[in-house]
Design a protein around this motif. Structure first.
Motif, mmCIF file in Angstrom:
data_model
loop_
_atom_site.group_PDB
_atom_site.id
_atom_site.type_symbol
_atom_site.label_atom_id
_atom_site.label_comp_id
_atom_site.label_asym_id
_atom_site.label_seq_id
_atom_site.Cartn_x
_atom_site.Cartn_y
_atom_site.Cartn_z
ATOM 1 N N GLU A 230 -15.518 35.722 36.789
ATOM 2 C CA GLU A 230 -15.909 37.131 36.940
ATOM 3 C C GLU A 230 -15.379 37.756 38.213
ATOM 4 O OE1 GLU A 230 -19.631 35.648 37.232
ATOM 5 O OE2 GLU A 230 -20.241 35.960 35.156
ATOM 6 N N ARG A 231 -14.082 37.884 38.266
ATOM 7 C CA ARG A 231 -13.522 38.613 39.404
ATOM 8 C C ARG A 231 -12.560 39.640 38.858
ATOM 9 N NH1 ARG A 231 -14.975 34.020 40.382
ATOM 10 N NH2 ARG A 231 -15.673 33.111 42.362
ATOM 11 N N SER A 270 -12.671 34.880 48.150
ATOM 12 C CA SER A 270 -12.541 34.230 46.843
ATOM 13 C C SER A 270 -13.755 34.521 45.965
ATOM 14 C CB SER A 270 -12.369 32.726 47.019
ATOM 15 O OG SER A 270 -13.579 32.157 47.441
ATOM 16 N N GLN A 271 -14.842 35.005 46.562
ATOM 17 C CA GLN A 271 -15.989 35.349 45.720
ATOM 18 C C GLN A 271 -15.839 36.740 45.105
ATOM 19 O OE1 GLN A 271 -19.537 35.639 48.098
ATOM 20 N NE2 GLN A 271 -18.305 35.717 49.961
ATOM 21 N N TYR A 296 -8.803 22.923 49.110
ATOM 22 C CA TYR A 296 -9.868 23.107 48.120
ATOM 23 C C TYR A 296 -9.505 24.148 47.076
ATOM 24 C CZ TYR A 296 -12.271 20.573 51.728
ATOM 25 O OH TYR A 296 -12.599 19.625 52.647
ATOM 26 N N ARG A 297 -8.306 24.619 47.141
ATOM 27 C CA ARG A 297 -7.770 25.537 46.129
ATOM 28 C C ARG A 297 -8.592 26.806 45.979
ATOM 29 N NH1 ARG A 297 -3.825 22.243 42.731
ATOM 30 N NH2 ARG A 297 -4.114 20.194 43.599
ATOM 31 N N PHE A 298 -8.773 27.486 47.070
ATOM 32 C CA PHE A 298 -9.325 28.833 46.966
ATOM 33 C C PHE A 298 -8.246 29.790 46.490
ATOM 34 C CE2 PHE A 298 -12.482 26.850 49.563
ATOM 35 C CZ PHE A 298 -13.637 27.412 49.095
ATOM 36 N N MET A 300 -6.078 30.622 43.840
ATOM 37 C CA MET A 300 -6.111 30.204 42.446
ATOM 38 C C MET A 300 -4.725 29.919 41.914
ATOM 39 S SD MET A 300 -9.033 31.708 40.218
ATOM 40 C CE MET A 300 -8.416 30.489 39.115
ATOM 41 N N ASN A 467 -23.522 33.710 50.370
ATOM 42 C CA ASN A 467 -22.707 32.877 49.484
ATOM 43 C C ASN A 467 -21.684 32.074 50.265
ATOM 44 O OD1 ASN A 467 -23.822 33.328 47.034
ATOM 45 N ND2 ASN A 467 -22.535 35.098 46.547
ATOM 46 N N MET A 470 -23.238 29.190 51.997
ATOM 47 C CA MET A 470 -23.544 28.142 51.028
ATOM 48 C C MET A 470 -22.284 27.346 50.679
ATOM 49 S SD MET A 470 -26.203 29.926 48.458
ATOM 50 C CE MET A 470 -25.491 29.294 46.952
ATOM 51 N N LEU A 471 -21.242 28.105 50.488
ATOM 52 C CA LEU A 471 -19.956 27.501 50.121
ATOM 53 C C LEU A 471 -19.472 26.551 51.220
ATOM 54 C CD1 LEU A 471 -17.780 27.722 47.986
ATOM 55 C CD2 LEU A 471 -16.784 29.578 49.284
ATOM 56 N N GLU A 474 -21.422 23.457 51.248
ATOM 57 C CA GLU A 474 -21.016 22.593 50.131
ATOM 58 C C GLU A 474 -19.737 21.835 50.486
ATOM 59 O OE1 GLU A 474 -22.046 21.315 46.296
ATOM 60 O OE2 GLU A 474 -23.090 22.628 47.706
ATOM 61 N N TRP A 482 -14.359 15.540 47.145
ATOM 62 C CA TRP A 482 -13.463 16.260 46.231
ATOM 63 C C TRP A 482 -12.019 15.864 46.465
ATOM 64 C CZ3 TRP A 482 -15.980 21.596 47.485
ATOM 65 C CH2 TRP A 482 -17.179 21.709 46.761
ATOM 66 N N ASN B 147 -15.833 24.680 42.961
ATOM 67 C CA ASN B 147 -16.317 25.727 43.879
ATOM 68 C C ASN B 147 -16.603 27.017 43.131
ATOM 69 O OD1 ASN B 147 -15.286 23.778 45.488
ATOM 70 N ND2 ASN B 147 -13.384 24.889 45.847
ATOM 71 N N GLU B 148 -15.692 27.340 42.256
ATOM 72 C CA GLU B 148 -15.771 28.629 41.574
ATOM 73 C C GLU B 148 -17.030 28.676 40.700
ATOM 74 O OE1 GLU B 148 -11.897 28.326 43.130
ATOM 75 O OE2 GLU B 148 -13.245 29.995 42.811
ATOM 76 N N MET B 150 -19.746 27.039 41.068
ATOM 77 C CA MET B 150 -20.942 27.081 41.879
ATOM 78 C C MET B 150 -21.279 28.504 42.301
ATOM 79 S SD MET B 150 -21.255 25.233 45.431
ATOM 80 C CE MET B 150 -20.312 26.572 46.083
ATOM 81 N N LEU B 151 -20.218 29.254 42.560
ATOM 82 C CA LEU B 151 -20.433 30.622 43.025
ATOM 83 C C LEU B 151 -20.928 31.513 41.904
ATOM 84 C CD1 LEU B 151 -17.409 31.260 45.293
ATOM 85 C CD2 LEU B 151 -19.809 31.442 45.889
#
Lengths: 528, 152
Positions: A230-231, A270-271, A296-298, A300, A467, A470-471, A474, A482, B147-148, B150-151
């Motif tokens: 959902e972006r 990325s959010q 961590y592949r933010f 995409m 968020n 939190m990220l 994580e 990972w 990650n995605e 989780m968000l």
């Protein structure tokens, strides 16, 4: 040339006189075929005693005389020289070569080899050779070209003719009539037999081949948008001098620096955005860099040089190939030329040259967050409204204005209300301080927050920061895991590939074949 | 930014050395075989070694001069024009300047053929890049890390 010839002729003419004695000896030996190499040796051995008997050898006289001898000869008419020499050679004038080759220094210093003197000699020679004798001008010039040279020339001629024929034939073939598929693709150049049409078709086919190499590797650079992801917006960002800066020093070679806040920028946005790295660096150079920059592949989708277009000698990042709605795409770049296909989508930042205090990138975050918060239908209009200004400062100014307005409204509302809300609105006069202090646990009621003097973007920002934290938590907890998992997965995949490669020799050819198929497919889709 | 090559003035040294090594190694193989074959039995090893010692460094030097000159011209051309086909222009100058002792005609022929050779090499490189570009295609399944998810 001439002195040598003179000497030789003198030596040869000397031999007839001696031949009377020497001939019987040769015949008696009966080696008729061998007499050529023997002759000089023979004549010399005969000559020396004769010379010695006539003059006692003195080292100075031959040396001084001999240089002058050749000049004398050419200046006296060369045509008559053989005739004169025939009867008796003047052996006294020959140098004594048993003493070594005589010096010509004196002769040279006498000025005989000056430019004028030499020119005079040459002229005379030319005149003489034109006059008669077996001179060079007697035969046609072609007689002096060796057969090898002639063969080479013939070969070159054939090669030229063949390549010319091939060029003409190739052009003619290129200009052949379209088949049905091609005809549909090129409606502006019809079939026909006139030369002009022929030429146009050839050019069109040629252009097709050239553009195949200039277009991006794929028609659609990104896969179709995933509805579960959902972006709504896509953010393209470049690599060099944007996220990283590479520099070269003699001591250390190439080193790459990561831009301050680059991680924060990618993780935080990325959010809101589908982040695409769009760089002009080739895959081979850029890929390892990206893996290291963003484990961590933010990011995409990484797109490299292969995804760019080449036009007019420049590389262009053409967003129309991106397979995304261009009203929802923002590209951040350092080079206006790279984004000249869609300048209305572009935010141009100055190049980051390694300054550790630079805030250009991070200061864009509020603006980009705001775009997501407001869910603009067309980002191009928003970017256009910031045209010619520094986006972060301009955005801060506008936000301050809006906030003042907002506060006034809240105040007016609260003054009508009770004293308690009036107090809270006074507390909310410094919302920027407030929202930093808000704990990242639960979210407040929007009504309450508005009443406190917060705007919509403040609420969004609080949520975003929560968020983000939190990220980060994580990642701190599970990031190592990972990475290890991914590493293992990659290793097993590599092992499997090795195994298949080993099992069949033809396994070696699989990857290139696949690639070829891919490129052919793209070519076909382009043509159709 | 190509990290495999140094920036301009330094790359000349680098290219000279690289070309010299290439020529020396290639010359060792070439002249080793040649010296071996052209020596009488019993002296073949010695003949090969002698030939290598005499000729391989020379070949390396020739290669090195070519490489250094080419790199110099490449840098010079890069400084003048912002264009992608500096290689061919540099090759043109290199071929010309190396053949200049043979006269105008030889220089012209050398320059043109050198430029064509480099253009062909460049073209083959572009072709290969295009061929392997298919492997960089991005596929639909999203990257593995969660990650995605989780968000969302």
């Amino acid at each position: 040339m001439r002195p040598a010839a003179g000497l030789r002729s003198a030596a040869l003419s000397a031999s007839p006189a001696l031949r009377a004695r020497s001939l019987p000896a040769i015949w008696s030996r009966g080696v008729a075929k061998d007499n050529k190499p023997q002759q000089p040796r023979f004549s010399r051995s005969q000559q020396q005693p004769a010379q010695k008997s006539s003059h006692p050898p003195s080292s100075s006289t031959p040396a001084s005389q001999s240089p002058s001898e050749p000049t004398v000869e050419p200046s006296s008419e060369p045509t008559t020289a053989p005739a004169e020499q025939e009867p008796i050679p003047d052996l006294s004038k020959l140098p004594d070569l048993t003493q070594g080759i005589p010096s010509t220094l004196e002769y040279e210093r006498a000025g005989a080899t000056g430019r004028d003197a030499l020119a005079a000699i040459e002229e005379e020679e030319a005149a003489a050779s034109a006059g008669g004798g077996r001179a060079k001008g007697e035969l046609p010039a072609s007689a002096y070209i060796s057969s090898t040279e002639r063969r080479r020339q013939r070969f070159a001629l054939w090669a030229f003719a063949l390549s010319g024929l091939l060029a003409v034939g190739g052009t003619a073939y290129l200009g052949r009539d379209w088949d049905e598929e091609e005809l549909a693709a090129n409606p502006q150049v019809p079939n026909g037999w006139t030369i002009g049409l022929w030429w146009k078709r050839a050019m069109a086919r040629m252009g097709e081949t050239v553009t195949y190499y200039q277009e991006p590797a794929f028609e659609k650079l990104l896969p179709d948008p995933d509805p579960s992801f959902e972006r709504p917006y896509t953010l393209c960002i470049s690599l060099e001098d944007m996220l990283v800066h590479s520099e070269w020093t003699r001591d250390h070679g190439w080193r790459v620096a990561k831009r301050p806040g680059a991680d924060y920028f990618l993780h935080y946005l990325s959010q809101y955005y589908e982040i695409v790295l769009f760089t002009t660096v080739p895959f081979a150079t850029g890929e390892p860099l990206v893996r290291k920059l963003d484990p961590y592949r933010f990011i995409m989708w990484p797109l490299f040089r292969e995804a760019t277009k080449y036009k007019d000698g420049e590389i262009i990042k053409d967003l129309s190939y991106l397979n995304r709605d261009l009203s929802k795409v923002i590209i951040i770049d350092t080079n206006a030329k790279h984004v000249r296909a869609q300048p209305e989508n572009a935010i141009i930042l100055p190049k980051w040259t390694g300054d550790p205090k630079n805030q250009d990138l991070v200061s864009l975050v509020p603006f980009l967050e705001f775009i997501h918060t407001m869910q603009y239908s067309d980002v191009r209009k928003v970017i256009k409204s910031f045209d010619g200004t520094d986006i972060p400062t301009e955005f801060a100014r506008r936000e301050a204005l809006a906030r003042a307005e907002h506060n006034k409204r809240v105040q007016a509302k609260s003054s009508r209300g009770g004293g308690m809300s009036w107090l809270s609105s006074h507390l909310g006069l410094k919302p920027s301080n407030m929202n930093l202090m808000v704990a990242p646990e639960g979210e407040e009621d929007p009504q309450e927050a508005f009443a406190k003097g917060k705007m919509l973007q403040d609420i969004a920002r609080e949520r975003g920061i929560r968020n983000y934290l939190m990220l980060e938590e994580e990642i701190r907890k599970n990031g190592e895991k990972w990475l290890k998992e991914e590493q293992e997965a990659m290793e097993t995949a590599q092992k499997e590939a090795m195994k298949t490669m080993k099992t069949s020799f033809f396994g070696w050819f699989t990857p290139p074949e696949e690639n070829k198929d891919g490129s052919q497919n793209t070519g076909e889709t382009k043509r159709s | 930014m190509d990290h495999t090559r140094d920036p301009c003035p330094w790359v000349i040294l680098n290219d000279f050395g690289g070309a010299f090594c290439m020529g020396a190694v290639g010359g060792t193989i070439w002249h080793g075989v040649k010296g071996f074959r052209n020596s009488p039995y019993g002296e073949r090893r010695l003949g090969a070694i002698t030939a290598i010692k005499m000729r391989a460094p020379v070949l390396g030097g020739n290669f090195g001069v070519w490489g250094g000159l080419f790199s110099t011209f490449d840098c010079a051309v890069k400084g003048r024009v912002r264009n992608s086909n500096t290689k061919q222009i540099a090759g043109f100058f290199t071929g010309g300047s190396l053949a200049i002792r043979g006269g105008y005609k030889a220089a012209r022929n050398g320059a043109i053929s050198c430029a064509i050779l480099l253009a062909v090499i460049e073209g083959v490189g572009i072709g290969f890049q295009k061929m392997f570009a298919g492997a960089t295609k991005l596929e639909a399944p999203a990257p593995p890390p969660s990650n995605e998810k989780m968000l969302a």
